[in-house]
Design a protein around this motif. Structure first.
Motif, PDB file in Angstrom:
ATOM      1  N   LYS A 130     -14.189   2.833   1.582  1.00  0.00           N
ATOM      2  CA  LYS A 130     -12.832   2.326   1.775  1.00  0.00           C
ATOM      3  C   LYS A 130     -11.939   3.341   2.462  1.00  0.00           C
ATOM      4  O   LYS A 130     -12.172   4.552   2.421  1.00  0.00           O
ATOM      5  CB  LYS A 130     -12.213   1.907   0.439  1.00  0.00           C
ATOM      6  N   ILE A 131     -10.914   2.809   3.117  1.00  0.00           N
ATOM      7  CA  ILE A 131      -9.894   3.613   3.777  1.00  0.00           C
ATOM      8  C   ILE A 131      -8.551   3.252   3.151  1.00  0.00           C
ATOM      9  O   ILE A 131      -8.154   2.083   3.147  1.00  0.00           O
ATOM     10  CB  ILE A 131      -9.843   3.330   5.294  1.00  0.00           C
ATOM     11  N   THR A 132      -7.853   4.253   2.629  1.00  0.00           N
ATOM     12  CA  THR A 132      -6.545   4.041   2.007  1.00  0.00           C
ATOM     13  C   THR A 132      -5.480   4.728   2.846  1.00  0.00           C
ATOM     14  O   THR A 132      -5.630   5.889   3.226  1.00  0.00           O
ATOM     15  CB  THR A 132      -6.507   4.614   0.577  1.00  0.00           C
ATOM     16  N   VAL A 133      -4.423   3.992   3.142  1.00  0.00           N
ATOM     17  CA  VAL A 133      -3.306   4.543   3.918  1.00  0.00           C
ATOM     18  C   VAL A 133      -2.050   4.497   3.054  1.00  0.00           C
ATOM     19  O   VAL A 133      -1.687   3.439   2.537  1.00  0.00           O
ATOM     20  CB  VAL A 133      -3.075   3.748   5.223  1.00  0.00           C
ATOM     21  N   GLN A 134      -1.391   5.643   2.903  1.00  0.00           N
ATOM     22  CA  GLN A 134      -0.184   5.696   2.092  1.00  0.00           C
ATOM     23  C   GLN A 134       0.915   6.469   2.810  1.00  0.00           C
ATOM     24  O   GLN A 134       0.689   7.146   3.812  1.00  0.00           O
ATOM     25  CB  GLN A 134      -0.473   6.335   0.725  1.00  0.00           C
ATOM     26  N   SER A 135       2.101   6.382   2.241  1.00  0.00           N
ATOM     27  CA  SER A 135       3.269   7.085   2.763  1.00  0.00           C
ATOM     28  C   SER A 135       3.554   8.312   1.899  1.00  0.00           C
ATOM     29  O   SER A 135       3.401   8.271   0.672  1.00  0.00           O
ATOM     30  CB  SER A 135       4.490   6.156   2.765  1.00  0.00           C
ATOM     31  N   ALA A 136       3.995   9.397   2.525  1.00  0.00           N
ATOM     32  CA  ALA A 136       4.383  10.604   1.793  1.00  0.00           C
ATOM     33  C   ALA A 136       5.635  10.367   0.954  1.00  0.00           C
ATOM     34  O   ALA A 136       5.998  11.218   0.134  1.00  0.00           O
ATOM     35  CB  ALA A 136       4.607  11.762   2.760  1.00  0.00           C
ATOM     36  N   GLU A 137       6.285   9.225   1.161  1.00  0.00           N
ATOM     37  CA  GLU A 137       7.438   8.876   0.332  1.00  0.00           C
ATOM     38  C   GLU A 137       7.014   8.400  -1.062  1.00  0.00           C
ATOM     39  O   GLU A 137       7.845   8.311  -1.970  1.00  0.00           O
ATOM     40  CB  GLU A 137       8.259   7.782   1.011  1.00  0.00           C
ATOM     41  N   SER A 138       5.732   8.116  -1.245  1.00  0.00           N
ATOM     42  CA  SER A 138       5.230   7.651  -2.538  1.00  0.00           C
ATOM     43  C   SER A 138       5.442   8.712  -3.608  1.00  0.00           C
ATOM     44  O   SER A 138       5.446   9.913  -3.325  1.00  0.00           O
ATOM     45  CB  SER A 138       3.741   7.314  -2.447  1.00  0.00           C
ATOM     46  N   ARG A 139       5.565   8.257  -4.838  1.00  0.00           N
ATOM     47  CA  ARG A 139       5.805   9.190  -5.941  1.00  0.00           C
ATOM     48  C   ARG A 139       4.558  10.004  -6.275  1.00  0.00           C
ATOM     49  O   ARG A 139       4.639  11.186  -6.556  1.00  0.00           O
ATOM     50  CB  ARG A 139       6.271   8.418  -7.179  1.00  0.00           C
ATOM     51  N   VAL A 140       3.390   9.339  -6.247  1.00  0.00           N
ATOM     52  CA  VAL A 140       2.131   9.996  -6.604  1.00  0.00           C
ATOM     53  C   VAL A 140       1.082   9.646  -5.560  1.00  0.00           C
ATOM     54  O   VAL A 140       1.022   8.514  -5.080  1.00  0.00           O
ATOM     55  CB  VAL A 140       1.642   9.550  -8.002  1.00  0.00           C
ATOM     56  N   LEU A 141       0.222  10.626  -5.215  1.00  0.00           N
ATOM     57  CA  LEU A 141      -0.872  10.388  -4.276  1.00  0.00           C
ATOM     58  C   LEU A 141      -2.191  10.905  -4.851  1.00  0.00           C
ATOM     59  O   LEU A 141      -2.225  11.952  -5.498  1.00  0.00           O
ATOM     60  CB  LEU A 141      -0.615  11.126  -2.950  1.00  0.00           C
ATOM     61  N   ALA A 142      -3.269  10.202  -4.613  1.00  0.00           N
ATOM     62  CA  ALA A 142      -4.649  10.699  -4.726  1.00  0.00           C
ATOM     63  C   ALA A 142      -4.950  11.499  -5.979  1.00  0.00           C
ATOM     64  O   ALA A 142      -5.285  12.662  -5.912  1.00  0.00           O
ATOM     65  CB  ALA A 142      -4.961  11.550  -3.497  1.00  0.00           C
ATOM     66  N   ARG A 143      -4.869  10.867  -7.130  1.00  0.00           N
ATOM     67  CA  ARG A 143      -5.157  11.609  -8.358  1.00  0.00           C
ATOM     68  C   ARG A 143      -6.435  11.146  -9.072  1.00  0.00           C
ATOM     69  O   ARG A 143      -6.926  11.832  -9.956  1.00  0.00           O
ATOM     70  CB  ARG A 143      -3.983  11.499  -9.327  1.00  0.00           C
ATOM     71  N   SER A 144      -6.974   9.994  -8.710  1.00  0.00           N
ATOM     72  CA  SER A 144      -8.025   9.417  -9.544  1.00  0.00           C
ATOM     73  C   SER A 144      -9.394   9.332  -8.886  1.00  0.00           C
ATOM     74  O   SER A 144     -10.367   8.998  -9.558  1.00  0.00           O
ATOM     75  CB  SER A 144      -7.606   8.017 -10.001  1.00  0.00           C
ATOM     76  N   GLU A 145      -9.550   9.607  -7.593  1.00  0.00           N
ATOM     77  CA  GLU A 145     -10.852   9.424  -6.966  1.00  0.00           C
ATOM     78  C   GLU A 145     -11.113  10.503  -5.926  1.00  0.00           C
ATOM     79  O   GLU A 145     -10.188  11.088  -5.350  1.00  0.00           O
ATOM     80  CB  GLU A 145     -10.952   8.042  -6.309  1.00  0.00           C
ATOM     81  N   THR A 146     -12.397  10.733  -5.701  1.00  0.00           N
ATOM     82  CA  THR A 146     -12.817  11.746  -4.733  1.00  0.00           C
ATOM     83  C   THR A 146     -12.541  11.265  -3.308  1.00  0.00           C
ATOM     84  O   THR A 146     -12.779  10.102  -2.975  1.00  0.00           O
ATOM     85  CB  THR A 146     -14.315  12.046  -4.896  1.00  0.00           C
ATOM     86  N   ILE A 147     -12.058  12.164  -2.465  1.00  0.00           N
ATOM     87  CA  ILE A 147     -11.807  11.877  -1.046  1.00  0.00           C
ATOM     88  C   ILE A 147     -12.867  12.598  -0.222  1.00  0.00           C
ATOM     89  O   ILE A 147     -13.174  13.766  -0.470  1.00  0.00           O
ATOM     90  CB  ILE A 147     -10.404  12.355  -0.626  1.00  0.00           C
ATOM     91  N   HIS A 148     -13.423  11.896   0.753  1.00  0.00           N
ATOM     92  CA  HIS A 148     -14.404  12.507   1.655  1.00  0.00           C
ATOM     93  C   HIS A 148     -13.802  12.817   3.025  1.00  0.00           C
ATOM     94  O   HIS A 148     -14.217  13.773   3.677  1.00  0.00           O
ATOM     95  CB  HIS A 148     -15.618  11.591   1.824  1.00  0.00           C
TER      96      HIS A 148
END
Length: 521
Positions: A130-148
């Motif tokens: 999967k590919i996830t796209v988010q904004s730096a304005e979000s409160r929380v980013l990338a805490r629960s899964e491994t990123i490749h």
């Protein structure tokens, strides 16, 4: 096989420009070599690095199983654009290489069987990537899964209050396995955290490969030259220095006039020709930065044998690739040395503890130690450094935390040659009377190259040393700890002779007293 939306509104195959090819070749060379791919890019505006990074990430994620890609843009609008780019890639590739995909939203592209029937999912699950796209304005980013595969886009423009937290969480989640990709890219935005990351990469203080791309590396940045075109003196210098043609210079003129409100300084930040131009100073620089850059270029990259570690427990100075001590000249028998030390609060992310070792006779820079330590530990490291350099004259700034460092040196370490500001007052005192003299002597030493200097860190600080309301100091978000430590060492050198004479007499008297005691016994 990938297609993009062009500036004129057409859907066309992605054809990489020269700068994009250079970047892509580096990514795949590192993957093929079995390395971690860690790259930080400083660039001019709109050179297509988001496009090529997303193309690489789509390629890697859509053709492999169980891969997670994570992309973060500076705001919701930019993140939406990047998601649309992925969707366009997916919609236009041939069916033979188009993976199964579930219903997607504006945040995630999931490559797996879209069926709701469990037996069909078991029989043919799909890639599960999967590919996830988010904004730096979000409160929380990338805490629960491994990123490749990670792409942090336009980091300099992320919300200041969230930047450090987001970067920490993302890179903590990024896999450390070979072949994983982490790309940070941005146009500069003043003296911010992105600049610190870039500087750390250029100095070899992290594992990111720094890649800079100047505006003239973009093939589209050119305009037809009018018949009455004549070069200014500045343009002639630019043409010669960077091998530019008149069409590129005409584009530069047009962009300064129409996009930068006629301000060439703004153009240099948005469309730099070299890294030092990108980071715009908030005040007038104390030094001619082109001159400082030439001095930096002449030094070259740090040598592999420069790094040492001070082991204050065992009393050793040993070679260490990541050591805090950079040694340019090892101590020589019979020579005298001076150490000027600036102090900080000892916490990560704040000012640095810095000390320079100078040879007394020539003023040559022999070593520098720089880091964050508790005051007692810094004192013990300075004690060992001073003894390593033949009992150097050691002057520690006594302002703020300096008193605690001096206490360790005097009472715990019993260092034998501490500079005294005045009778009964250890250390060097930086105040309204001494600071202007320190800065003046420092400026003269740098401008006229009075003494051999081998330290890139010192010259780097010179690039961001500015006149702020009549006071010379570091620009916002920058440091001047190296400058202060070196300036203290210069002041000590002027009076070092009498201190070494005092020390020699003290040692001679001590020896005589010892000899008399031995004879009596």
């Amino acid at each position: 096989m990938l297609k993009i939306k062009t500036k004129d509104g057409d859907i066309k195959p992605l054809v990489l420009n020269t700068a994009q090819i250079t970047f892509a070749e580096k990514v795949f060379a590192d993957i093929m070599a079995g390395k971690l791919v860690r790259i930080i890019i400083l660039k001019a505006r709109q050179m297509g690095f988001s496009t090529v990074t997303e193309a690489i990430i789509y390629y890697l994620t859509s053709l492999q199983a169980a891969k997670n890609a994570f992309i973060v843009a500076q705001d919701s609008h930019a993140s939406g654009n990047l998601y649309d780019m992925f969707r366009l890639y997916y919609e236009n590739v041939p069916e033979i290489i188009k993976p199964m995909s579930k219903r997607n939203n504006t945040k995630r592209f999931t490559f797996e069987n879209p069926s709701t029937r469990p037996h069909e999912q078991r029989r043919e699950p799909g890639l599960k990537s999967k590919i996830t796209v988010q904004s730096a304005e979000s409160r929380v980013l990338a805490r629960s899964e491994t990123i490749h595969y990670l792409h942090a886009s336009e980091v300099a423009f992320w919300p200041a209050s969230k930047k450090k937290k987001h970067m920490l969480s993302m890179f903590a989640a990024l896999s450390k396995e070979a072949g994983t990709v982490g790309v940070i890219e941005s146009t500069a935005n003043g003296m911010d955290d992105f600049k610190k990351m870039w500087e750390a990469a250029t100095e070899g203080e992290n594992d990111f490969t720094p890649m800079f791309f100047a505006w003239f590396e973009m093939p589209d940045y050119r305009k037809p030259v009018p018949d009455d075109f004549e070069l200014t003196e500045e343009e002639r210098e630019l043409k010669k220095k960077y091998s530019l043609d008149n069409e590129q210079l005409q584009w530069r003129r047009f962009t300064i006039r129409n996009d930068c409100n006629g301000d060439s300084r703004t153009f240099r930040q948005e469309y730099p020709s070299e890294p030092m131009e990108a980071f715009l100073l908030s005040g007038e620089g104390i030094f001619d930065n082109e001159y400082i850059q030439k001095l930096l270029d002449a030094l070259g990259k740090p040598g592999p044998g420069e790094r040492y570690e001070i082991d204050h427990i065992k009393g050793n100075v040993i070679r260490a690739d990541s050591g805090e001590l950079r040694v340019f000249k090892l101590p020589e028998e019979g020579k005298r040395y001076i150490i000027g030390a600036d102090t900080a609060k000892g916490k990560e992310g704040g000012d640095y503890d810095v000390a320079y070792v100078l040879e007394e006779r020539t003023g040559e820079t022999c070593a520098v130690i720089r880091g964050h330590w508790d005051t007692d530990l810094y004192g013990k490291k300075l004690d060992r450094l001073g003894r390593f350099y033949n009992i150097a004259l050691l002057g520690v700034e006594n302002n703020n935390t300096g008193e605690s460092v001096l206490n360790t040196l005097f009472n715990t370490c019993k260092y034998p040659l501490l500079y005294m500001w005045k009778k009964g007052d250890l250390g060097w005192n930086t105040n309204q009377a001494t600071r202007p003299v320190m800065v003046s002597d420092f400026k003269e030493a740098i401008r006229d190259q009075l003494y051999p200097i081998h330290c890139r860190l010192l010259y780097k600080e010179c690039l961001t040393f500015i006149d702020k309301n009549g006071k010379a100091e570091a620009d916002s978000g920058c440091n001047d700890d190296c400058i202060m430590a070196y300036s203290i060492a210069l002041q000590l050198r002027q009076v070092a002779g009498k201190w070494f004479e005092w020390y020699d007499k003290k040692q001679k008297q001590k020896q005589e007293d010892t000899d008399e005691g031995v004879g009596w016994i």
